[in-house]
Design an enzyme around this catalytic site. Structure first.
Site, mmCIF file in Angstrom:
data_model
loop_
_atom_site.group_PDB
_atom_site.id
_atom_site.type_symbol
_atom_site.label_atom_id
_atom_site.label_comp_id
_atom_site.label_asym_id
_atom_site.label_seq_id
_atom_site.Cartn_x
_atom_site.Cartn_y
_atom_site.Cartn_z
ATOM 1 N N ASP A 1 12.288 -7.963 -3.576
ATOM 2 C CA ASP A 1 11.101 -7.382 -2.948
ATOM 3 C C ASP A 1 9.819 -8.029 -3.447
ATOM 4 O O ASP A 1 8.841 -8.153 -2.707
ATOM 5 C CB ASP A 1 11.069 -5.874 -3.198
ATOM 6 C CG ASP A 1 12.106 -5.131 -2.362
ATOM 7 O OD1 ASP A 1 12.724 -5.767 -1.480
ATOM 8 O OD2 ASP A 1 12.296 -3.921 -2.593
ATOM 9 N N GLY A 2 9.808 -8.450 -4.714
ATOM 10 C CA GLY A 2 8.621 -9.108 -5.249
ATOM 11 C C GLY A 2 8.308 -10.403 -4.511
ATOM 12 O O GLY A 2 7.136 -10.740 -4.291
ATOM 13 N N ASN B 1 2.540 -2.568 -0.443
ATOM 14 C CA ASN B 1 3.215 -1.421 -1.055
ATOM 15 C C ASN B 1 2.237 -0.374 -1.570
ATOM 16 O O ASN B 1 2.155 0.729 -1.055
ATOM 17 C CB ASN B 1 4.124 -1.879 -2.204
ATOM 18 C CG ASN B 1 5.576 -1.926 -1.819
ATOM 19 O OD1 ASN B 1 5.936 -1.656 -0.674
ATOM 20 N ND2 ASN B 1 6.432 -2.273 -2.767
ATOM 21 N N TYR C 1 7.475 2.672 -6.162
ATOM 22 C CA TYR C 1 7.030 3.411 -7.348
ATOM 23 C C TYR C 1 6.724 4.870 -7.007
ATOM 24 O O TYR C 1 7.031 5.791 -7.762
ATOM 25 C CB TYR C 1 5.808 2.710 -7.921
ATOM 26 C CG TYR C 1 5.369 3.147 -9.308
ATOM 27 C CD1 TYR C 1 6.074 4.114 -10.045
ATOM 28 C CD2 TYR C 1 4.240 2.573 -9.897
ATOM 29 C CE1 TYR C 1 5.667 4.489 -11.300
ATOM 30 C CE2 TYR C 1 3.828 2.948 -11.164
ATOM 31 C CZ TYR C 1 4.532 3.907 -11.859
ATOM 32 O OH TYR C 1 4.122 4.289 -13.113
#
Length: 275
Positions: free
Chosen positions: A51-52, A122, A165
């Protein structure tokens, strides 16, 4: 795999460019392209990793709207929906121009009156730095005072970021194609404070009231900025979206079952593997 994929795309008549940081992996200098030029010179971008990697690609694309195909080569890969075994099937649809795209909302943050802008697919996270102490945050929504609270921090996320998160901090799961803003306190020292979903037409304003100078604003987990006490951060929906190429017949709820184990039962996970 990168070399094999490059050859396959070339055989399909597609011009391939490789982001300059990946050049040592492929060792084909003639395909290298500077990061800042990649989006404007590409019809699609393939982000291979986790995802990064996809979040980095989204930062490179910005307002250019170039569709991104995320290929998961890591462990979880919630944003990178396409697994390695599916990549050529999905790319066949891309070559035929018959692929599907999800439009994902982006957040924009401005710091104080300076006007510096930052964008996140995000989330934006306000936390204390190395001290690990709690931070007092005042929250406003479109100039209306909401509350002030002590906490480990606060997450302001998009629907796409609601499964990152924010979810780990107790926030809600929001369908990623919606337009709204999720505000999730991190370990708030208040029993009455809960996550909130705010219309995307509103502006979220946070102010760090703690005296310590080690509060930080973290952008998509990739960039960290120091926040001085009293500095206000205004967060709103950006005026553009990020386009993510999605595999056909793979729904958001299937991904929840298979990757986040929604429901937690064997039959729920098995349902995600059935045709």
């Amino acid at each position: 795999m990168l070399s094999e994929l490059t050859d396959w795309l070339s055989q399909k008549g597609m011009v391939v460019r490789i982001e300059e940081s990946a050049r040592p992996i492929l060792q084909r200098k003639e395909l290298s392209c500077p990061s800042g030029e990649l989006a404007s010179k590409s019809e699609i971008i393939i982000a291979m990793g986790g995802d990064g990697t996809l979040l980095k690609a989204a930062r490179l694309v910005g307002q250019k709207l170039t569709p991104i195909l995320g290929v998961n080569l890591g462990s979880l890969g919630f944003l990178t929906e396409t697994v390695e075994e599916e990549i050529y099937t999905v790319l066949e649809d891309v070559v035929k121009d018959s692929y599907e795209v999800d439009r994902r909302m982006v957040l924009e943050a401005k710091l104080g009156d300076v006007g510096h802008e930052f964008h996140a697919l995000n989330d934006f996270v306000i936390i204390m730095g190395e001290s690990g102490r709690i931070v007092e945050i005042a929250l406003h929504v479109s100039d209306e005072y909401v509350c002030a609270f002590p906490a480990d921090g606060v997450i302001v996320s998009t629907p796409t970021g609601s499964t990152a998160y924010s979810l780990a901090a107790g926030g809600p799961i929001v369908h990623p194609t919606m337009d709204c803003i999720v505000v999730t306190p991190i370990c708030a020292h208040s029993l009455g404070l809960r996550p909130m979903i705010i219309p995307s037409s509103e502006t979220i304003e946070t102010e760090v009231r703690s005296r310590a100078e080690d509060a930080r604003l973290v952008v998509d987990g990739q960039e960290s900025l120091r926040l001085k006490s009293g500095l206000r951060v205004q967060i709103r929906m950006a005026d553009y979206h990020i386009n993510l190429i999605k595999p056909k017949k793979k729904s958001f709820f299937e991904i929840l079952r298979t990757k986040l184990r929604l429901g937690g039962r064997e039959e729920d996970r098995a349902a995600g593997t059935e045709g």
